[in-house]
Write a protein that holds these residues in place. Structure first.
Motif, PDB file in Angstrom:
ATOM      1  N   LEU A  21       0.830  -1.211   0.000  1.00 45.24           N
ATOM      2  CA  LEU A  21       0.000   0.000   0.000  1.00 45.24           C
ATOM      3  C   LEU A  21       0.863   1.259   0.000  1.00 45.24           C
ATOM      4  CD1 LEU A  21      -2.830  -0.996   2.534  1.00 45.24           C
ATOM      5  CD2 LEU A  21      -3.075  -0.746   0.064  1.00 45.24           C
ATOM      6  N   GLU A  24       2.231   1.602  -3.610  1.00 42.79           N
ATOM      7  CA  GLU A  24       1.298   1.807  -4.725  1.00 42.79           C
ATOM      8  C   GLU A  24       0.272   2.926  -4.507  1.00 42.79           C
ATOM      9  OE1 GLU A  24       1.465   0.078  -7.571  1.00 42.79           O
ATOM     10  OE2 GLU A  24       3.005  -1.355  -6.942  1.00 42.79           O
ATOM     11  N   THR A  25       0.146   3.408  -3.263  1.00 44.35           N
ATOM     12  CA  THR A  25      -0.884   4.420  -2.986  1.00 44.35           C
ATOM     13  C   THR A  25      -0.254   5.617  -2.274  1.00 44.35           C
ATOM     14  OG1 THR A  25      -1.505   3.728  -0.736  1.00 44.35           O
ATOM     15  CG2 THR A  25      -2.508   2.510  -2.553  1.00 44.35           C
ATOM     16  N   TYR A  27      -1.590   6.618   0.556  1.00 42.99           N
ATOM     17  CA  TYR A  27      -2.078   6.525   1.936  1.00 42.99           C
ATOM     18  C   TYR A  27      -0.950   6.568   2.950  1.00 42.99           C
ATOM     19  CZ  TYR A  27      -6.747   5.263   0.315  1.00 42.99           C
ATOM     20  OH  TYR A  27      -7.984   5.279  -0.276  1.00 42.99           O
ATOM     21  N   ASN A 220      -4.131  -4.778  -2.349  1.00 37.39           N
ATOM     22  CA  ASN A 220      -3.880  -3.451  -2.913  1.00 37.39           C
ATOM     23  C   ASN A 220      -4.905  -3.114  -4.005  1.00 37.39           C
ATOM     24  OD1 ASN A 220      -2.190  -1.021  -3.516  1.00 37.39           O
ATOM     25  ND2 ASN A 220      -1.871  -2.104  -5.439  1.00 37.39           N
ATOM     26  N   SER A 224      -8.134  -0.186  -3.985  1.00 35.64           N
ATOM     27  CA  SER A 224      -8.018   0.915  -4.954  1.00 35.64           C
ATOM     28  C   SER A 224      -9.389   1.357  -5.467  1.00 35.64           C
ATOM     29  CB  SER A 224      -7.152   0.474  -6.138  1.00 35.64           C
ATOM     30  OG  SER A 224      -7.885  -0.423  -6.966  1.00 35.64           O
TER      31      SER A 224
END
Length: 243
Positions: A21, A24-25, A27, A220, A224
């Motif tokens: 996470l 890829e994000t 957050y 993940n 999303s």
């Protein structure tokens, strides 16, 4: 600031999810742990090394009072924080044949997996509903879908979580909140390190144990925006062992 919380995030699949996470994000990751602070700090360090933002937060998911107190304090310190993603990953096993199972082993497993889901998700659910957005991902198991001998307690806890996932998904779908479960089979982690991998992999059509990173990829995706029309689903990730 938008956050994702991962319970039992310090080791194994939980740690892999935190890292994925973060990678890829955007957050800010809340890495929950119960007792192994060293492992939680190690995961935090790995998250920061890949350029992610995270912090560790200690509570026992099975302890309703503690969960409420710790999360309330955290929320008060971070008034602008919005938790959008909840990954209910914390779980324990206390395997043994049912006829010899002590009540403590039954209660501990149910309290961690099932009541842990309630304690953490219930704390955030009204905020998600007000915010009209959320992703709730419950880590279950092939044991909760198929049932595994020697794991009646674990199968009961995870099976109940499967049903809770389906019910809650219908309650909150109108508010753009998805609720899904991920059911891993044999994954290489501390939890499976005592198992005879050489023998057991013969049961798996893919002929190997899975990697924690493979489970994290699936989580993940479900976390999303792309997964907005998937809800109430139990997604098996087990190399074909239960197909």
């Amino acid at each position: 600031m938008k956050y994702a919380i991962v319970t039992g995030g310090s080791r194994g699949i939980g740690s892999a999810i935190c890292k994925k996470l973060a990678q890829e994000t955007n957050y800010h990751i809340l890495i929950n742990y119960q007792s192994n602070k060293e492992a939680a700090l190690a995961t935090l360090k790995e998250v920061e090394e890949i350029g992610g933002k995270a912090e560790i937060i200690q509570f026992n998911v099975a302890d309703h009072k503690q969960v409420n107190e710790v999360l309330t304090q955290w929320q008060e310190k971070n008034p602008t924080a919005i938790v959008e993603v909840i990954v209910n990953n914390a779980g324990i096993t206390r395997d043994g044949l049912f006829m010899w199972m002590p009540q403590q082993d039954w209660n501990d497993v149910i309290n961690t997996s099932l009541n842990g889901f309630y304690n953490v998700t219930n704390f955030f659910i009204q905020k998600l509903l007000r915010n009209k957005y959320g992703r709730i991902i419950n880590m279950v198991s092939v044991s909760g879908v198929k049932g595994t001998p020697g794991q009646t307690n674990y199968s009961a806890a995870k099976g109940a979580l499967v049903a809770a996932t389906k019910a809650l998904a219908q309650e909150v779908a109108k508010r753009n909140i998805t609720v899904n479960a991920v059911a891993p089979g044999f994954i290489k982690t501390d939890m499976t390190s005592d198992l005879d991998e050489k023998e057991l992999k013969k049961l798996v059509p893919a002929n190997r144990f899975g990697e924690a990173e493979e489970v994290a990829e699936l989580v993940n995706f479900l976390a999303s925006k792309k997964a907005g029309y998937i809800t109430g689903e139990i997604i098996n990730i087990n190399g074909g062992i239960y197909s």
